[in-house]
Design a protein around this motif. Structure first.
Motif, short mmCIF file in Angstrom:
data_model
loop_
_atom_site.label_atom_id
_atom_site.label_comp_id
_atom_site.label_asym_id
_atom_site.label_seq_id
_atom_site.Cartn_x
_atom_site.Cartn_y
_atom_site.Cartn_z
N GLU A 148 14.61 -2.16 35.11
CA GLU A 148 14.13 -1.42 34.14
C GLU A 148 15.05 -2.10 32.49
O GLU A 148 14.43 -1.89 31.07
CB GLU A 148 14.32 0.31 33.56
N PRO A 150 14.93 -4.41 28.92
CA PRO A 150 13.85 -5.03 28.38
C PRO A 150 13.72 -6.11 28.50
O PRO A 150 12.39 -6.74 28.53
CB PRO A 150 14.48 -4.55 27.00
N ARG A 152 14.08 -8.56 30.13
CA ARG A 152 13.15 -8.84 32.15
C ARG A 152 11.82 -8.52 32.16
O ARG A 152 10.89 -9.04 32.46
CB ARG A 152 13.46 -7.51 33.27
N GLN A 153 10.86 -7.91 30.65
CA GLN A 153 9.67 -7.52 30.68
C GLN A 153 9.22 -8.79 30.26
O GLN A 153 9.46 -9.25 29.50
CB GLN A 153 9.59 -5.97 30.16
#
Ligand code: 2NL
Length: 362
Positions: A148, A150, A152-153
């Motif tokens: 989760e 950021p 990785r987004q």
């Protein structure tokens, strides 16, 4: 006898009138060569009476000497003319460069990569490389970047389409996966740097989707933050060519290091320019820290036995700083005028540690 005098004048006139060396040689052969006119006449001397020989012998000898001298003089004069004509037509400008001026140049990123590599290899690091298309595990999971996080987004990472196994590879967002691969491939100690291209889905005046990074990793028994501090200071001294460099470690956070810090270098902002090594301002140049115990566990190292530090910096950014290049986007615009101005001579030696200190081609 008058004839002999006349003959001499005639031949001398012909010699003097002769305008090229080949014709002069023809004339020489025709008159005083073995079968030449004068030579044949001299042969007639043999048939003469002793008195006649006494009279004509010296005259013929004199004639021959005069002709030999006249031909030699004319030959020298023609040769001199020919040399002068050649010197005129083959005139060279010795002030011109000895070879054609080189047209290509070394890109500042390549130059900075070579300089950084030189500095670290000199103090015992090896260079490690890895793929630019990377698996999620090496780019994120092993580095303690949870699902989760950021980073990785979608807006930060370039994801590739799913492969046969339903896995989505990524364009590496940093060169850290190279270090993860190195640690998984063999036993410690490690002293490596990983320079290379990195990708993030970000584009403005200070970010390009493709950029360059160098990361360093040292893992051994008893490695502490003092080692990290010396390494970074030594790098800054060499890279910015300063004996005395002001460095500040500011506490920060990275998932892969604990504790983490950002490194600022002392500078002055003067008339829109940045002067490194003077003034009271600070400029961030890299991130660093002690490798997080969880990262060590992820690559099957016992954090109680092995510790180490890591740091990472943007090569594009430090190239801009070192040579005062104003706009990041120009780096990848393929503008020949820009390349000529900011590029480096191909035969410059990247070493800052030898006598041949690197200078730009500017
Ligand atoms: C930055 C910060 C950093 C690292 C990179 C690293 C790699 C491994 C383990 C732990 Cl394998 N750390 N790399 C550590 C701290 C900072 O880069 O701002 N880069 C431009």
């Amino acid at each position: 006898m008058e004839d002999l005098q006349k003959l001499e004048s005639e031949i001398v006139a012909a010699i003097t009138a002769c305008e090229d060396l080949a014709k002069l040689e023809d004339l020489r052969v025709a008159e005083i060569g073995k079968k030449g006119r004068v030579s044949l006449m001299m042969r007639e001397l043999g048939k003469m009476s002793p008195d006649e020989k006494k009279e004509f012998g010296p005259k013929f000898n004199k004639l021959k000497t005069v002709l030999v001298d006249a031909i030699a003089d004319r030959k020298a004069a023609l040769e001199l003319d020919a040399l002068n004509a050649r010197l005129q037509s083959e005139r060279i400008d010795i002030t011109l460069p000895s070879r054609p001026a080189p047209e290509g140049s070394i890109h500042p990123i390549t130059q900075v990569m070579d300089e950084v590599t030189e500095i670290f290899t000199e103090i015992g690091f090896s260079v490690a490389e890895g793929p630019e298309i990377e698996e999620d595990f090496y780019n994120f999971t092993a580095l303690n970047i949870p699902e989760e996080h950021p980073a990785r987004q979608m807006h930060d990472t370039f994801y590739l389409p799913e492969d046969e196994d339903g896995k989505r590879k990524v364009l590496r967002t940093h060169t850290s996966p190279v270090q993860i691969r190195t640690m998984m491939a063999g036993p410690p100690p490690y002293r490596i740097i990983a320079p290379g291209r990195t990708y993030r889905c970000d584009s403005d005046a200070t970010h390009t989707p493709m950029f360059h990074q160098v990361e360093a990793l040292v893992i051994d028994k008893n490695i502490h933050m003092g080692h990290l501090k010396w390494c970074i200071e030594e790098f800054c001294r060499k890279f910015f060519e300063l004996d005395d460099v002001k460095i500040r470690f500011r506490p920060s956070y990275f998932p892969f290091t604990e504790p983490s810090a950002e490194v600022d270098i002392g500078c002055a902002f003067k008339d829109g320019e940045i002067l490194i090594g003077e003034g009271d301002d600070w400029l961030e140049i890299m991130g660093c820290g002690m490798v997080n115990a969880r990262v060590l566990e992820n690559v099957n190292l016992d954090p109680n036995e092995y510790q180490g530090f890591a740091f990472g910096m943007g090569l594009d950014r430090i190239a801009m700083l070192k040579w005062g290049i104003p706009d990041l986007r120009d780096f990848f615009a393929a503008d020949l005028r820009w390349l000529k101005h900011y590029g480096f001579a191909a035969l410059d030696i990247p070493s800052l540690s030898t006598q041949n200190k690197t200078t730009g081609s500017k």
